[in-house]
Motif scaffolding. Sequence first.
Motif, PDB file in Angstrom:
ATOM      1  N   ASN A 354      -1.128  22.334  19.871  1.00 40.74           N
ATOM      2  CA  ASN A 354      -2.210  22.879  20.788  1.00 40.74           C
ATOM      3  C   ASN A 354      -2.808  21.801  21.802  1.00 40.74           C
ATOM      4  O   ASN A 354      -3.675  21.023  21.357  1.00 40.74           O
ATOM      5  CB  ASN A 354      -3.376  23.757  20.189  1.00 40.74           C
ATOM      6  CG  ASN A 354      -4.184  24.264  21.059  1.00 40.74           C
ATOM      7  OD1 ASN A 354      -4.353  23.845  22.376  1.00 40.74           O
ATOM      8  ND2 ASN A 354      -5.019  25.281  20.556  1.00 40.74           N
ATOM      9  N   ARG A 355      -2.149  21.584  22.763  1.00 38.08           N
ATOM     10  CA  ARG A 355      -2.301  20.293  23.632  1.00 38.08           C
ATOM     11  C   ARG A 355      -3.968  20.324  24.034  1.00 38.08           C
ATOM     12  O   ARG A 355      -4.655  19.338  23.967  1.00 38.08           O
ATOM     13  CB  ARG A 355      -1.466  20.137  24.932  1.00 38.08           C
ATOM     14  CG  ARG A 355      -1.853  19.354  26.248  1.00 38.08           C
ATOM     15  CD  ARG A 355      -1.240  19.560  27.263  1.00 38.08           C
ATOM     16  NE  ARG A 355       0.035  18.642  27.081  1.00 38.08           N
ATOM     17  CZ  ARG A 355       0.089  17.361  27.171  1.00 38.08           C
ATOM     18  NH1 ARG A 355      -0.933  16.554  27.639  1.00 38.08           N
ATOM     19  NH2 ARG A 355       1.407  16.848  27.102  1.00 38.08           N
ATOM     20  N   LYS A 356      -4.375  21.334  24.579  1.00 32.67           N
ATOM     21  CA  LYS A 356      -5.607  21.497  25.037  1.00 32.67           C
ATOM     22  C   LYS A 356      -6.821  21.236  23.849  1.00 32.67           C
ATOM     23  O   LYS A 356      -7.668  20.412  24.283  1.00 32.67           O
ATOM     24  CB  LYS A 356      -5.914  22.897  25.425  1.00 32.67           C
ATOM     25  CG  LYS A 356      -5.415  23.000  26.873  1.00 32.67           C
ATOM     26  CD  LYS A 356      -5.692  24.363  27.565  1.00 32.67           C
ATOM     27  CE  LYS A 356      -5.483  24.535  29.025  1.00 32.67           C
ATOM     28  NZ  LYS A 356      -3.947  24.700  29.411  1.00 32.67           N
ATOM     29  N   LYS A 357      -6.629  21.497  22.954  1.00 33.79           N
ATOM     30  CA  LYS A 357      -7.536  21.530  21.751  1.00 33.79           C
ATOM     31  C   LYS A 357      -7.339  19.908  21.391  1.00 33.79           C
ATOM     32  O   LYS A 357      -8.595  19.303  21.028  1.00 33.79           O
ATOM     33  CB  LYS A 357      -7.222  22.369  20.787  1.00 33.79           C
ATOM     34  CG  LYS A 357      -8.212  22.244  19.489  1.00 33.79           C
ATOM     35  CD  LYS A 357      -7.777  23.328  18.455  1.00 33.79           C
ATOM     36  CE  LYS A 357      -8.377  22.990  17.194  1.00 33.79           C
ATOM     37  NZ  LYS A 357      -7.642  23.687  15.907  1.00 33.79           N
ATOM     38  N   ILE A 358      -6.276  19.359  21.153  1.00 37.01           N
ATOM     39  CA  ILE A 358      -5.965  18.157  20.926  1.00 37.01           C
ATOM     40  C   ILE A 358      -6.632  17.107  21.829  1.00 37.01           C
ATOM     41  O   ILE A 358      -7.465  15.992  21.328  1.00 37.01           O
ATOM     42  CB  ILE A 358      -4.557  17.787  20.759  1.00 37.01           C
ATOM     43  CG1 ILE A 358      -3.967  18.464  19.317  1.00 37.01           C
ATOM     44  CG2 ILE A 358      -4.351  16.220  20.577  1.00 37.01           C
ATOM     45  CD1 ILE A 358      -2.651  18.257  19.225  1.00 37.01           C
ATOM     46  N   VAL A 359      -6.253  16.994  22.922  1.00 36.45           N
ATOM     47  CA  VAL A 359      -6.843  16.543  24.123  1.00 36.45           C
ATOM     48  C   VAL A 359      -8.407  16.332  24.159  1.00 36.45           C
ATOM     49  O   VAL A 359      -9.052  15.423  24.401  1.00 36.45           O
ATOM     50  CB  VAL A 359      -6.302  16.953  25.530  1.00 36.45           C
ATOM     51  CG1 VAL A 359      -7.203  16.048  26.624  1.00 36.45           C
ATOM     52  CG2 VAL A 359      -4.647  16.334  25.515  1.00 36.45           C
ATOM     53  N   THR A 360      -8.985  17.644  24.014  1.00 42.03           N
ATOM     54  CA  THR A 360     -10.391  17.798  23.948  1.00 42.03           C
ATOM     55  C   THR A 360     -11.040  17.080  22.703  1.00 42.03           C
ATOM     56  O   THR A 360     -12.024  16.377  23.067  1.00 42.03           O
ATOM     57  CB  THR A 360     -10.833  19.224  23.907  1.00 42.03           C
ATOM     58  OG1 THR A 360      -9.911  19.968  25.062  1.00 42.03           O
ATOM     59  CG2 THR A 360     -12.346  19.630  24.092  1.00 42.03           C
ATOM     60  N   ILE A 361     -10.479  17.146  21.749  1.00 40.95           N
ATOM     61  CA  ILE A 361     -10.942  16.479  20.244  1.00 40.95           C
ATOM     62  C   ILE A 361     -10.994  14.844  20.874  1.00 40.95           C
ATOM     63  O   ILE A 361     -11.816  14.124  20.662  1.00 40.95           O
ATOM     64  CB  ILE A 361     -10.376  16.872  19.213  1.00 40.95           C
ATOM     65  CG1 ILE A 361     -10.541  18.410  18.827  1.00 40.95           C
ATOM     66  CG2 ILE A 361     -10.904  16.020  18.066  1.00 40.95           C
ATOM     67  CD1 ILE A 361      -9.791  18.984  17.671  1.00 40.95           C
ATOM     68  N   LEU A 362      -9.939  14.470  21.210  1.00 42.00           N
ATOM     69  CA  LEU A 362      -9.850  13.155  21.566  1.00 42.00           C
ATOM     70  C   LEU A 362     -10.669  12.650  22.628  1.00 42.00           C
ATOM     71  O   LEU A 362     -11.417  11.417  22.471  1.00 42.00           O
ATOM     72  CB  LEU A 362      -8.417  12.648  21.768  1.00 42.00           C
ATOM     73  CG  LEU A 362      -7.001  12.778  20.931  1.00 42.00           C
ATOM     74  CD1 LEU A 362      -5.965  12.708  21.428  1.00 42.00           C
ATOM     75  CD2 LEU A 362      -7.436  11.616  19.700  1.00 42.00           C
ATOM     76  N   GLY A 363     -10.953  13.277  23.451  1.00 45.28           N
ATOM     77  CA  GLY A 363     -11.776  13.104  24.671  1.00 45.28           C
ATOM     78  C   GLY A 363     -13.320  13.165  24.279  1.00 45.28           C
ATOM     79  O   GLY A 363     -13.941  12.217  24.811  1.00 45.28           O
TER      80      GLY A 363
END
Length: 468
Positions: A354-363
Amino acid sequence: MEQLNHENHKGQFGSRFGFMMAAIGSAVGLGNLWGFPYKMGANGGFAFLLLYLVLVVFVGFVIMLTELALGRKTGKGVVGAYESLSKKYAFIGWMEAIAPWLILSFYSMLGGYCIKYALSNLGDLFGASWGIGGMDSGEFFGEFTTNMVQTVIFSLIFVILTVIIVRGGVSGGIEKFSAVAMPALFILLVIVIIRSVTLPGASEGLAFMFKPDWSAFEGTGWIKVLSVAGGQMFFSLSLGMAIMIAYGSYLPKDQNLENSALVIPFADTLVAIMAGLATMPAVFASGFQPGQGPGLLFITLQTVFNSMGGFGPLFGFFFYSLVFIAAITSSIALLEGIAAVAMDKAIEKGKKPNRKKIVTILGISIAITASLVSLDGLGANGFPQFFGQSTWLDAIDLIAEGILMPLGACYCAIVIPTSWVNEEATLNGAQFRTKTFYDFCIKFIAPVMMVMVLLGQMDSFFGLGMFS
Ligand code: PFF
């Protein structure tokens, strides 16, 4: 609609132009704008440039080709790519994945500064109250960096923009943005260069940058120059930091790798020289001495814009907008480099990433570290400092750029089989024209250079004076 590579489920570049803009965008960043011109001027001028070019060809090109090939062959981010070679090499991948995360913490702060400065110059253009309003640049900078609320807010805006683009995916976010932003950066750079080199007294700046000074090479001085040039080259080309491996994994198999590995360093070096033409003549024409780092970008150059009269704010706005573009195309690459690792881990567990979730958490994690680094205000707020450095930025940079990056690149040169690179470079019947040259450099020159860069970085960071 995001184009998915069936093997990696993470995305794929849609066009060669888009890939080149994204890769060049990752390479062209603050390192080009505030590091290269000064380092060139202070370490032998034209002589430094020649050495730098030799390093780009003998080391930068070969490591670039190796990283792109590793990514494309394995279809994985940095950790998975090294694991594909052998589980025991996973630690190299993790080392390379931590570096971009660390760098993002201060890169986001500086990106935030660029937004603030672009807006302030815009404010001056309209005579608005939120402009600089003729205030002394040093004072303005001091007031801003110690204003913790403002610096944190601007850093967060930068992180949010980075996250939005990377959430958009490889072709729908990173590629789309870079394909517009990089040509815009180039146009802005040309405009600022024309203004800078036509200022009265600009020639002194050109002399500072280009006048050959071989005395910098005397005694053991050449080792220092070599390590400065080598360190600059690695940072500037975004090597040893997960990025080119991730971008390589999104490159379709029909694209020629050897050409890409030649064009990206060429374009990066061209922009670094152009950045020098944009900044140094203006600095000298205004009667200042050049420096490097945040001081050059946000104090000296702002003073130059203040002294330009009516058009000053316009050029200031153009200039800080271009620095912002350079910074954000690098920061999206940094974030993608880490996100690729997290997405691989999800795939390994049999899940669809889940790209969106992963990127948001890293963000969110980067928002926290970027806020902390912003609070330090480049050492102006009296917080305790580490590793003998005067700012948190420098301490983090020491670990990332000074240790993790050269070590990662050194391992890359040693452990990646040349047969893998050969296989990727000759796909679809392509000719690997530089094969003999590549084999020699990757075996003998690149590892030695990386050790020298590591020593040189340690020397300058800890002020040991081994090579001066
Ligand atoms: N190459 C960028 C610069 O010159 O500022 C910095 C950078 C971006 C380093 C991406 C590493 C990286 F992975």
